[in-house]
Design an enzyme around this catalytic site. Structure first.
Site, PDB file in Angstrom:
ATOM      1  CB  CYS A 122      -9.751 -24.779  18.115  1.00  0.00           C
ATOM      2  SG  CYS A 122      -9.807 -22.992  17.872  1.00  0.00           S
ATOM      3  CG  ASP A 158      -2.052   0.977   1.109  1.00  0.00           C
ATOM      4  OD1 ASP A 158      -2.203   1.576   0.026  1.00  0.00           O
ATOM      5  OD2 ASP A 158      -2.776   1.169   2.104  1.00  0.00           O
ATOM      6  CB  ALA A 163     -12.569   5.082   0.640  1.00  0.00           C
ATOM      7  CB  CYS A 169     -12.637 -23.591  15.608  1.00  0.00           C
ATOM      8  SG  CYS A 169     -11.339 -23.596  14.347  1.00  0.00           S
ATOM      9  CB  CYS A 197      -7.990 -24.398  13.418  1.00  0.00           C
ATOM     10  SG  CYS A 197      -7.719 -23.454  14.943  1.00  0.00           S
TER      11      CYS A 197
END
Length: 490
Positions: A281, A90, A193, A276, A278
């Protein structure tokens, strides 16, 4: 189609694509984890473990901090971050939106991004926030246009150049800006924006902004929804044709003790269980996670796993032709997302142009499904059915139907169609036995239109007694109407 972007599969406005960059090819849709050069919760070199193929960082932060700047100029951006895949930078527009000014010119930050080897370079555009006066939005858009034109002339290397689409919350300005940028042939088109809209859950307005921008761009252009990082809204954005997202949420939320799911965000202190599976978790209980010394890091990792799991599911849904079913499920996670879904279907005429004509079985998920592109397409094509003689319309087989010249099946939310098409997409749809009001309204409206298009035919309509709707009386004026329970073939 752009030489750097190849579309492989499509569903609704969503697509699976390949974006070619100097440091490799990225499969879209995907998320770019935001890397803060000063604070790295999770090292960039570990990002591939979660599914990241491309990162995004802020070139202005690097430019302003001498120790970062010198390393970036000496070793390159990829050497600075320790990541050998594609990196987007950016320009400082975010700082401009927050602080009102930046200490760099457009040409300076473009040249810096080019020197450090950014894969996708972003000019210093003006991020006009929502709800400003039209004149301000127009004036700032003119400045952005000048800067982007200068950037297009400045960057002539193999690096990709992004052309941000601005215009505040004015759809006509967004479409105008996008159309102008299309003619300048940028490689990637960020929609700028929009973070304030997402932070305020103004998803209906976000949908209008995306739709207007997309209408001005080529359908083959890769689109980046700047600042979109929560997985609960990815499916909606992908269905509208967004290909790239960037997420600082995984780290920012972790710092605040927040736990991301596709249905919203939990504060970890209020969790009794971890919903979860993952790696984080699966290893820790909710209590263990709360007390962990590295809780912030663990939450950041979970947040990334949850984010990329949703991206993979979205891709599979595109492959299966089930993206809109997923969108309708996800948009029930929050009333404001449901507003976004309803707004999406006000753009069904545009969406219908992008949606494949054939795909997987249509699943009716709720009243909003009545406005899907498949239904709109069917309604537009009713004049293709030429009917003569005696015509029977029924919801299912009835005694004596073969005595009629033509047999039509009635199925909400479509309406009436030839019985021979029952197993053909989209009429092989899975729908409730008893349609809701919106579904029945659409189906009966289409049936009335079909009857009016065929004045020479004599219609008999056998329907269910549960079909309580004002349009039933309109059908009765044009056809012999009999409830199934009363049907007796003489």
């Amino acid at each position: 189609m752009s030489a750097i972007f190849e579309i492989l599969d499509k569903d609704a406005g969503g697509r699976i694509g390949r974006l070619r960059t100097p440091h490799g090819t990225v499969e879209t849709p995907t998320v770019m984890p935001v890397i803060n050069p000063n604070i790295q919760l999770i090292p960039p070199k570990e990002m591939r473990n979660f599914g990241a193929e491309i990162l995004i960082t802020n070139s202005y932060i690097i430019y302003r901090k001498e120790e970062l700047k010198s390393v970036a100029l000496e070793k390159g951006l990829h050497g600075l971050l320790g990541f050998d895949g594609p990196i987007m930078t950016d320009s400082g527009s975010f700082q401009l939106s927050v602080y009102g000014s930046v200490e760099v010119t457009n040409e300076e930050i473009l040249g810096f991004q080019q020197k450090i080897g950014s894969d996708i370079i972003v000019p210093l555009d003006i991020p006009t926030p929502p709800d400003v006066h039209y004149r301000r939005a127009e004036e700032e858009l003119a400045i952005t246009a000048e800067r982007l034109e200068a950037a297009r002339k400045f960057i002539q290397s193999e690096q990709l150049l992004a052309g941000p689409v601005q215009g505040s919350t004015y759809p006509e300005l967004r479409e105008k800006a996008a159309s102008h940028l299309k003619d300048l042939n940028f490689e990637v088109y960020p929609l700028g924006a929009v973070v304030p809209l997402m932070e305020a859950y103004r998803y209906a307005e976000l949908v209008d902004v995306i739709a207007a921008s997309k209408k001005g761009l080529s359908p083959a252009s890769p689109v980046h929804l700047f600042g979109a990082g929560h997985p609960m809204m990815f499916a909606l954005a992908v269905a509208m044709g967004c290909d790239l997202f960037d997420s600082a949420a995984y780290a920012l939320y972790a710092k605040d003790g927040r736990y991301i799911t596709v249905n919203g965000t939990y504060h970890v202190e209020k969790l009794n269980y971890l919903p979860c599976s993952c790696p984080v978790c699966s290893k820790y209980t909710a209590e263990e996670l709360k007390k962990a010394d590295n809780r912030e890091e663990l939450l950041g990792k979970h947040n990334l796993y949850a984010t990329f799991a949703e991206i993979r599911l979205i891709k599979q849904c595109i492959k299966d032709g089930k993206l809109l079913e997923l969108v309708e499920q996800r948009c029930r996670a929050h009333p404001k997302l449901l507003d976004g879904l309803k707004k999406l279907y006000t753009h069904s005429s545009w969406l219908e142009q992008l949606d494949p004509a054939t795909k997987g079985t249509f699943f009716y998920c709720g009243p909003e499904s009545s406005s899907r592109p498949e239904i709109l397409r069917f309604g537009k094509r009713l004049d293709r059915f030429s009917l003569q003689g005696s015509v029977i319309i029924r919801t299912g087989s009835v005694k004596g139907e073969k005595d009629y010249d033509q047999i039509l099946t009635f199925k909400a939310p479509f309406g009436a169609f030839p019985v021979e098409m029952e197993e053909v997409y989209p009429f092989n749809a899975e729908v409730p036995k008893f349609p809701d009001y919106e579904s029945l309204n659409t189906a009966l409206s289409n049936t009335l239109k079909l009857i009016d298009l065929n004045p020479e035919a004599e219609f008999t309509f056998i329907c269910e007694e549960e079909f309580k709707h004002p349009l039933i009386e309109e059908i009765r004026k044009r056809a012999k109407l009999v409830y199934r329970k009363d049907w007796k073939k003489e």
